[in-house]
Write a protein that holds these residues in place. Structure first.
Motif, PDB file in Angstrom:
ATOM      1  N   LEU A  79       0.824  -1.207   0.000  1.00 39.60           N
ATOM      2  CA  LEU A  79       0.000   0.000   0.000  1.00 39.60           C
ATOM      3  C   LEU A  79       0.857   1.255   0.000  1.00 39.60           C
ATOM      4  CD1 LEU A  79      -3.135  -0.436   2.288  1.00 39.60           C
ATOM      5  CD2 LEU A  79      -3.034   0.188  -0.102  1.00 39.60           C
ATOM      6  N   SER A  80       1.910   1.259   0.804  1.00 35.78           N
ATOM      7  CA  SER A  80       2.764   2.442   0.842  1.00 35.78           C
ATOM      8  C   SER A  80       3.446   2.665  -0.502  1.00 35.78           C
ATOM      9  CB  SER A  80       3.808   2.308   1.959  1.00 35.78           C
ATOM     10  OG  SER A  80       4.588   1.140   1.774  1.00 35.78           O
ATOM     11  N   VAL A  81       3.901   1.588  -1.143  1.00 32.46           N
ATOM     12  CA  VAL A  81       4.549   1.724  -2.448  1.00 32.46           C
ATOM     13  C   VAL A  81       3.538   2.161  -3.503  1.00 32.46           C
ATOM     14  CG1 VAL A  81       5.780   0.481  -4.270  1.00 32.46           C
ATOM     15  CG2 VAL A  81       6.362   0.070  -1.884  1.00 32.46           C
ATOM     16  N   ILE A  82       2.325   1.590  -3.471  1.00 33.70           N
ATOM     17  CA  ILE A  82       1.285   1.982  -4.437  1.00 33.70           C
ATOM     18  C   ILE A  82       0.957   3.469  -4.296  1.00 33.70           C
ATOM     19  CG2 ILE A  82      -1.179   1.750  -4.944  1.00 33.70           C
ATOM     20  CD1 ILE A  82      -0.870  -1.250  -4.477  1.00 33.70           C
ATOM     21  N   LEU A  83       0.803   3.964  -3.055  1.00 29.48           N
ATOM     22  CA  LEU A  83       0.488   5.377  -2.854  1.00 29.48           C
ATOM     23  C   LEU A  83       1.637   6.267  -3.296  1.00 29.48           C
ATOM     24  CD1 LEU A  83      -1.346   5.208   0.602  1.00 29.48           C
ATOM     25  CD2 LEU A  83      -2.357   5.682  -1.634  1.00 29.48           C
ATOM     26  N   MET A  84       2.857   5.826  -3.068  1.00 33.60           N
ATOM     27  CA  MET A  84       4.006   6.621  -3.500  1.00 33.60           C
ATOM     28  C   MET A  84       4.094   6.671  -5.024  1.00 33.60           C
ATOM     29  SD  MET A  84       7.004   5.571  -0.816  1.00 33.60           S
ATOM     30  CE  MET A  84       8.195   6.565  -1.699  1.00 33.60           C
ATOM     31  N   GLU A  85       3.882   5.528  -5.681  1.00 36.33           N
ATOM     32  CA  GLU A  85       3.948   5.505  -7.138  1.00 36.33           C
ATOM     33  C   GLU A  85       2.767   6.250  -7.765  1.00 36.33           C
ATOM     34  OE1 GLU A  85       6.053   1.721  -8.906  1.00 36.33           O
ATOM     35  OE2 GLU A  85       4.567   1.058  -7.441  1.00 36.33           O
ATOM     36  N   THR A  86       1.619   6.204  -7.108  1.00 37.86           N
ATOM     37  CA  THR A  86       0.431   6.853  -7.666  1.00 37.86           C
ATOM     38  C   THR A  86       0.492   8.362  -7.543  1.00 37.86           C
ATOM     39  OG1 THR A  86      -0.865   4.903  -7.045  1.00 37.86           O
ATOM     40  CG2 THR A  86      -2.093   6.877  -7.595  1.00 37.86           C
ATOM     41  N   THR A  87       1.038   8.866  -6.431  1.00 40.76           N
ATOM     42  CA  THR A  87       1.083  10.305  -6.198  1.00 40.76           C
ATOM     43  C   THR A  87       2.417  10.929  -6.561  1.00 40.76           C
ATOM     44  OG1 THR A  87       1.722   9.897  -3.893  1.00 40.76           O
ATOM     45  CG2 THR A  87      -0.627  10.159  -4.363  1.00 40.76           C
ATOM     46  N   GLY A  88       3.454  10.103  -6.747  1.00 40.49           N
ATOM     47  CA  GLY A  88       4.763  10.643  -7.105  1.00 40.49           C
ATOM     48  C   GLY A  88       5.473  11.340  -5.964  1.00 40.49           C
ATOM     49  N   VAL A  89       5.143  11.016  -4.708  1.00 36.65           N
ATOM     50  CA  VAL A  89       5.814  11.666  -3.573  1.00 36.65           C
ATOM     51  C   VAL A  89       7.242  11.154  -3.456  1.00 36.65           C
ATOM     52  CG1 VAL A  89       3.654  12.004  -2.344  1.00 36.65           C
ATOM     53  CG2 VAL A  89       4.985   9.931  -1.948  1.00 36.65           C
ATOM     54  N   GLU A  90       8.054  11.908  -2.765  1.00 36.65           N
ATOM     55  CA  GLU A  90       9.454  11.566  -2.621  1.00 36.65           C
ATOM     56  C   GLU A  90       9.616  10.351  -1.715  1.00 36.65           C
ATOM     57  OE1 GLU A  90       8.106  14.481  -2.178  1.00 36.65           O
ATOM     58  OE2 GLU A  90       8.759  15.418  -4.059  1.00 36.65           O
ATOM     59  N   THR A  91      10.727   9.677  -1.902  1.00 32.78           N
ATOM     60  CA  THR A  91      10.992   8.492  -1.079  1.00 32.78           C
ATOM     61  C   THR A  91      11.144   8.853   0.388  1.00 32.78           C
ATOM     62  OG1 THR A  91      13.354   8.728  -1.621  1.00 32.78           O
ATOM     63  CG2 THR A  91      12.053   7.219  -2.974  1.00 32.78           C
ATOM     64  N   SER A  92      11.489  10.087   0.680  1.00 31.28           N
ATOM     65  CA  SER A  92      11.617  10.490   2.077  1.00 31.28           C
ATOM     66  C   SER A  92      10.278  10.461   2.802  1.00 31.28           C
ATOM     67  CB  SER A  92      12.219  11.899   2.171  1.00 31.28           C
ATOM     68  OG  SER A  92      11.388  12.833   1.488  1.00 31.28           O
ATOM     69  N   PHE A  93       9.182  10.534   2.042  1.00 28.30           N
ATOM     70  CA  PHE A  93       7.852  10.506   2.658  1.00 28.30           C
ATOM     71  C   PHE A  93       7.376   9.075   2.909  1.00 28.30           C
ATOM     72  CE2 PHE A  93       3.326  11.702   3.079  1.00 28.30           C
ATOM     73  CZ  PHE A  93       3.474  12.789   3.908  1.00 28.30           C
ATOM     74  N   PHE A  94       8.203   8.104   2.548  1.00 26.44           N
ATOM     75  CA  PHE A  94       7.837   6.709   2.794  1.00 26.44           C
ATOM     76  C   PHE A  94       7.712   6.448   4.294  1.00 26.44           C
ATOM     77  CE2 PHE A  94       9.021   2.291   3.590  1.00 26.44           C
ATOM     78  CZ  PHE A  94       8.159   1.621   2.754  1.00 26.44           C
ATOM     79  N   PHE A  95       8.549   7.097   5.089  1.00 25.55           N
ATOM     80  CA  PHE A  95       8.540   6.855   6.528  1.00 25.55           C
ATOM     81  C   PHE A  95       7.209   7.244   7.176  1.00 25.55           C
ATOM     82  CE2 PHE A  95      10.279   7.864  10.909  1.00 25.55           C
ATOM     83  CZ  PHE A  95      10.381   6.539  11.281  1.00 25.55           C
ATOM     84  N   PRO A  96       6.666   8.457   6.930  1.00 30.71           N
ATOM     85  CA  PRO A  96       5.342   8.769   7.503  1.00 30.71           C
ATOM     86  C   PRO A  96       4.250   7.821   7.031  1.00 30.71           C
ATOM     87  CG  PRO A  96       6.427  10.759   6.753  1.00 30.71           C
ATOM     88  CD  PRO A  96       7.266   9.622   6.270  1.00 30.71           C
ATOM     89  N   LEU A  97       4.296   7.426   5.756  1.00 28.09           N
ATOM     90  CA  LEU A  97       3.278   6.503   5.246  1.00 28.09           C
ATOM     91  C   LEU A  97       3.328   5.167   5.963  1.00 28.09           C
ATOM     92  CD1 LEU A  97       3.371   7.111   1.374  1.00 28.09           C
ATOM     93  CD2 LEU A  97       1.514   7.660   2.940  1.00 28.09           C
TER      94      LEU A  97
END
Length: 816
Positions: A593-611
């Motif tokens: 889910l975290s990877v899908i949301l990151m790929e879908t929204t294009g957020v930076e990898t640094s935002f992976f931690f809050p997700l």
């Protein structure tokens, strides 16, 4: 005779996967007893009677060959030290046991209380025919060709899945555009004016009701009357299939057609659901169809890919199809592969990772190419069906926000657990009180009307006007607002749910009132809970993300209202965290889910931690109360899916305490008449093959292999007897059995063997000579790991002399 003198009466058997067979047990009570000897003449004895060989069996008959093995159904009262079935009762009690046996059902078995599902044969039958094929192909360098063909199939799966996704998306977008444009025009024409001119708002309300009810009723009728398996997202069914449970009609072409039409009608009708979940099911159907090189629905064999016609090979392709479906839905190839690993797959290997990733990448590329061309984009940036758009500025966070993200995760876990519990109760009510087909269609229509009524009520009574410069929707509705203003409440409802999620992520601050988002969150929470479980094709991902985005943005707005000097409260950032938390609370997935949301929204990898903090918090809190929605649906439907670890109730048990016995066995060279009668009188799916049989006591022979029911039916159907072997032996190969896969004929298609009563079947070349065997004293946790890791359907339990003691199937690992 020293054997069982009871009769097992079974329903007429069928191997069609449309209707599973549920065995019934009947015991003759008046002497003289009717025995299986009477039924099968001189070929079959009562020692070979029992349920437990087939996939569906708990033990439905008491007794076994080892007197110390407890049965699941025992005589009560029992005679100490011996079983009544072995003829060891005192003379006074023996007649009693034969005339009126009393059965006691142990609570461990699910055999008498759950639907009768079949298992899939994920274990490769390495019989002599298979070994001959392997040797032949080794000399022909076929293994290299087979690997290349396997890669080609995965690429085809990715392309076709993406094309289907594009077709669904384009049709939904065009129909939704027409619908909401018409409604916007109707509202503008019928807004009452202060000078008492204009129309009546009841007119657009009725139009909205009509444009919602018609497609929803059509889709619900197709699902209910044509293919009920297409109801819902299809993810629980695909997950069960990959675990080894045969779900009837799950991967048929008709299923795909109804699924696609059902998704289109449901989304266009405005139900609280999305098209992303069903894409996983669609990808699985595509994979199952392409990999077999034939269509049983259209009775067309293209005579390609014959080497992949077995459950073991099809399983890997279905997994790749599911990953391609996720990737097409979200534009997330890595997320699709991880979703298959985390949520769907039960069996995994390194080679499958690469093939699944390639199918996902090809699927995303094809969808990007087609939709970018359709939308007139030259840079090919249209990444998926669930396109949430890119944030204008990088999302940043401060470390003091981490506790806030954790608090949002806990909130998502609580809301998700409550949603799962409420949805389960609603679906239980549906199952009990709405069993009629017409009632299910009417229920979908009522929910659609209820949703439209709530939306219209919010739009009419909540005065939330915003300047047109901040318009988040392509259909701004002025309604009661001033010129150059639009109604923000109507903007939330006059678009598809995916577009609403995108708006909540990217709308500038101040685009909604607190009251608007509060009511929208409550209404959509209830509406999505009532919708998931209807007899329509819809996924749960989009409404869950929408509710989370709404209350996440609402949290940022309320906090800013209370502390106006704060500068870190970006509403889009908290909408994303809220969506992740709510998804984690309902679905209980973390990494994918975290990877899908990151790929879908294009957020930076640094935002992976809050997700990941929000997702893990939501999952842990939700798991304290109940399971994820997919696992809950599987449990409610009593699907015998095997967990990753054995249940705690099995700790300390041994094989002899869970096995099923006695077992129906077949001799290595046995009478065709005996085999025919066994198949007619029981519905087991696997039979141990024995030799060194003393007289007619087959269940006391030495184990030399196992043969499947489907193999025996093909043998009888094609008359593969010893007496006429000179005619069929040169032409028989493993392909003889693959040609009838997957819809094996039933025993009813075999004519009665009146003229072949003395014919003999030699199973040496057909049986699997190396079945997995365990000893009766082996621990259950250990044999569970072996059973699950190898994807077994049957596990034989033997004694120290290699004689059959019982058999274990997946039912024996399901504690009830």
């Amino acid at each position: 005779m020293d054997d069982i003198k009871t009769l097992i009466s079974l329903d007429e058997e069928t191997t069609d996967d449309d209707e599973p067979v549920v065995p019934k047990v009947a015991v003759k009570s008046s002497p003289p007893p009717t025995t299986l000897v009477d039924i099968l003449k001189d070929d079959i004895t009562t020692t070979s009677t029992g349920v437990g060989v087939g996939n569906n069996s708990g033990t439905l008959m008491p007794g076994n060959n080892d007197n110390d093995v407890p049965a699941l159904l025992d005589h009560t009262p029992s005679y100490s030290g011996n079983s009544a079935l072995n003829g060891n009762l005192p003379p006074n009690d023996r007649d009693n046991a034969e005339s009126e046996p009393i059965f006691r059902v142990r609570s461990r078995t699910a055999a008498a209380s759950t639907p009768n599902y079949e298992s899939l044969d994920y274990e490769v039958c390495e019989n002599k025919l298979f070994q001959d094929e392997q040797k032949k192909r080794l000399t022909e360098r076929f293994s290299l060709r087979k690997d290349i063909i396997r890669w080609i199939i995965f690429i085809q799966i990715g392309i076709i899945t993406a094309l289907i996704a594009c077709s669904i998306d384009i049709i939904i977008e065009e129909l939704s555009e027409l619908k909401y444009m018409f409604l916007m025009t109707s509202v503008e024409k019928n807004v009452p004016q202060t000078d008492f001119t204009g129309g009546d708002l009841v007119v657009p309300f009725l139009y909205w009701i009509l444009l919602s009810v018609v497609p929803v009723a059509f889709g619900a009728a197709m699902v209910t009357y044509i293919e009920p398996i297409t109801a819902g997202s299809g993810i629980p069914q695909v997950k069960s299939y990959l675990n080894g449970v045969k779900i009837p009609r799950i991967v048929r072409i008709k299923t795909l057609a109804v699924k696609a039409i059902g998704v289109i009608t449901s989304v266009v009708g405005g139900l609280a659901g999305g098209k992303e979940g069903p894409m996983i099911h669609a990808g699985a159907v595509v994979a199952a169809g392409i990999s077999q090189g034939k269509s049983t629905t259209f009775v067309k064999d293209f005579r390609v890919f014959k080497a992949f016609r077995d459950d073991h090979e099809k399983r890997d392709f279905v997994l790749g199809g599911g990953a391609a479906g996720v990737s097409a839905a979200f534009g997330a190839p890595i997320g699709g592969m991880l979703f298959s690993l985390e949520e769907a797959a039960s069996f995994w290997n390194q080679n499958l990772i690469w093939r699944t990733l390639v199918a996902s990448i090809i699927s995303v590329f094809t969808l990007n190419l087609v939709l970018s061309t359709y939308h007139g984009l030259n840079d090919f940036t249209f990444t998926g069906l669930f396109n949430l758009g890119k944030f204008d500025q990088p999302l940043k966070f401060d470390y003091f926000e981490l506790p806030i993200f954790m608090l949002l995760g806990i909130t998502g876990g609580l809301l998700g657990a409550a949603w799962n519990s409420l949805n389960t109760k609603i679906n239980g009510f549906r199952k009990r009180y709405i069993p009629w087909k017409i009632g299910k269609v009417c229920e979908a229509v009522v929910v659609a009307m209820f949703g439209v009524t709530l939306a219209c009520t919010m739009i009419y009574f909540i005065n939330d006007c915003r300047p047109l410069g901040n318009d988040p929707t392509i259909h701004p509705v002025q309604l009661f607002c001033e010129d150059n203003e639009y109604n923000a409440v109507a903007a939330l409802w006059f678009q598809t749910p995916e577009a609403t999620v995108r708006s909540l992520f990217h709308d500038p601050p101040g685009s909604h009132k607190i009251l608007t988002l509060t009511m929208f969150t409550i209404v959509y929470y209830v509406l999505s809970c009532a919708t998931f479980g209807l007899n329509v094709s819809l996924g749960v991902f989009i409404p869950t993300a929408l509710v989370g985005a709404a209350w996440g943005r609402l949290f940022a707005m309320v906090t800013y209202y209370l502390f106006p000097e704060t500068e870190f409260l970006h509403p889009g950032k908290y909408a994303l965290i809220g969506a992740a938390a709510n998804l984690g609370g309902v679905l209980r997935m973390t990494i994918s889910l975290s990877v899908i949301l990151m790929e879908t929204t294009g957020v930076e990898t640094s935002f992976f931690f809050p997700l990941i903090i929000a997702l893990i918090s939501a999952k842990w809190v939700g798991d304290y109360f109940n399971e994820g929605i997919y696992d809950t649906q599987i449990e409610v439907n009593h699907v015998p899916i095997l967990p990753w670890e054995p249940l705690p109730q099995y700790k300390g048990l041994t094989a002899r305490e869970i096995l099923s016995s006695p077992v129906v066995c077949i001799k290595l060279r046995d009478s065709a008449h005996y085999i025919y009668n066994v198949l007619k009188k029981c519905d087991h799916n696997g039979f141990p093959v024995v030799d060194d049989v003393q007289g007619v006591h087959r269940s006391q022979g030495r184990v030399c292999g196992i043969v499947l029911r489907s193999q025996l039916i093909v043998i009888l159907l094609k008359s593969l007897y010893v007496e006429n072997s000179r005619f069929w032996l040169p032409e028989t190969s493993i392909q003889t059995f693959r040609d009838v896969y997957p819809r094996y004929p039933s025993i009813e298609s075999v004519r009665k063997l009146d003229d072949k009563i003395n014919y003999t079947v030699d199973l040496a070349m057909f049986m699997n000579p190396s079945p997995v065997r365990v000893n009766a004293h082996d621990s259950v946790p250990r044999i569970f790991q072996v059973f699950r890791a190898l994807g077994l359907r049957h596990m034989l339990v033997i004694n120290n002399e290699n004689r059959i003691s019982g058999i274990i199937t997946r039912r024996d690992f399901i504690y009830k």
